[in-house]
Design a protein around this motif. Sequence first.
Motif, PDB file in Angstrom:
ATOM      1  N   ASN A  57      42.234   8.445  51.354  1.00  0.00           N
ATOM      2  CA  ASN A  57      42.951   9.437  50.550  1.00  0.00           C
ATOM      3  C   ASN A  57      42.018  10.447  49.875  1.00  0.00           C
ATOM      4  OD1 ASN A  57      45.442   8.410  51.246  1.00  0.00           O
ATOM      5  ND2 ASN A  57      45.586   7.066  49.468  1.00  0.00           N
ATOM      6  N   PRO A  58      40.943  10.015  49.200  1.00  0.00           N
ATOM      7  CA  PRO A  58      40.007  11.004  48.630  1.00  0.00           C
ATOM      8  C   PRO A  58      39.389  11.910  49.693  1.00  0.00           C
ATOM      9  CG  PRO A  58      39.613   8.835  47.690  1.00  0.00           C
ATOM     10  CD  PRO A  58      40.583   8.645  48.808  1.00  0.00           C
ATOM     11  N   LYS A  63      38.619  17.274  52.137  1.00  0.00           N
ATOM     12  CA  LYS A  63      38.718  18.151  53.295  1.00  0.00           C
ATOM     13  C   LYS A  63      39.708  19.288  53.032  1.00  0.00           C
ATOM     14  CE  LYS A  63      39.793  18.268  58.229  1.00  0.00           C
ATOM     15  NZ  LYS A  63      40.174  17.483  59.439  1.00  0.00           N
ATOM     16  N   GLY A  64      40.849  18.959  52.441  1.00  0.00           N
ATOM     17  CA  GLY A  64      41.849  19.987  52.154  1.00  0.00           C
ATOM     18  C   GLY A  64      41.316  21.047  51.195  1.00  0.00           C
ATOM     19  N   LEU A  93      33.459  10.674  58.163  1.00  0.00           N
ATOM     20  CA  LEU A  93      33.813   9.515  57.338  1.00  0.00           C
ATOM     21  C   LEU A  93      35.237   9.054  57.632  1.00  0.00           C
ATOM     22  CD1 LEU A  93      32.222  10.525  53.915  1.00  0.00           C
ATOM     23  CD2 LEU A  93      31.527   8.632  55.395  1.00  0.00           C
ATOM     24  N   ALA A  94      36.123  10.004  57.924  1.00  0.00           N
ATOM     25  CA  ALA A  94      37.495   9.633  58.269  1.00  0.00           C
ATOM     26  C   ALA A  94      37.520   8.811  59.554  1.00  0.00           C
ATOM     27  CB  ALA A  94      38.353  10.889  58.421  1.00  0.00           C
ATOM     28  N   GLN A  95      36.682   9.209  60.518  1.00  0.00           N
ATOM     29  CA  GLN A  95      36.602   8.442  61.756  1.00  0.00           C
ATOM     30  C   GLN A  95      36.054   7.049  61.483  1.00  0.00           C
ATOM     31  OE1 GLN A  95      37.659   9.237  64.977  1.00  0.00           O
ATOM     32  NE2 GLN A  95      37.250   7.045  65.170  1.00  0.00           N
ATOM     33  N   MET A  96      35.100   6.961  60.550  1.00  0.00           N
ATOM     34  CA  MET A  96      34.545   5.654  60.197  1.00  0.00           C
ATOM     35  C   MET A  96      35.615   4.752  59.581  1.00  0.00           C
ATOM     36  SD  MET A  96      31.304   4.797  57.716  1.00  0.00           S
ATOM     37  CE  MET A  96      30.270   5.936  58.640  1.00  0.00           C
TER      38      MET A  96
END
Length: 208
Positions: A57-58, A63-64, A93-96
Amino acid sequence: LSLFASIVGATFGQTMVLDDVRRMANEQVEMQRQMARSEQLAGIGRLAATVAHEVRNPLGAIKGSAQHLMSVTRDRPDCQEFLGIVIEEADGLAQMTTDLLDFSKSEPLQCETFDLGSVLADETSLLLKDPAFKSKVKTNISGLASQFVSSDKARIVRAIRNVLRNAAQAACLACVHHGEPQVDVSVDTEGDCVVVAIGDNGPGIPVE
């Protein structure tokens, strides 16, 4: 003679009993070891899932916000570059976190036959299109002929993508230590195995 045969038979029987006891004891130890490992993996999986959910979520908010700032600073190339890095790292990091969630689920392998050489070629090409490495990292590719393997393609692709990215990041430090950044990619066979090698000319890991 009959007494001797009885003694030998009894001794032989005791030896077999002892062998059975040892085998059962070894099996019990191995079973306990496997159970302990399963419990450890389950604990790691739960922790991975918690971390992934707390971080996702953070990351979305970061990113937004960066994307919004990019839209209002189009006349600032310096800002565009740094915000692009923020977005790129947030995506990484999202992929992680996705990988952590996949690990926590312990899903069975989805095996299929695919061309590993083609996957490596595609992922290397994708790496060179990444703004963080485009026109910065040189690749040295060898042996990427068709090599068909049977495995979980999605997981193999993720692993190769992560290792290539890590190699490129390390190679970018080469401009300070060893000249032009370079990533070496190759695939070869050793007996019945297909061997993938990904290297870089970065500074490496300190001895300490």
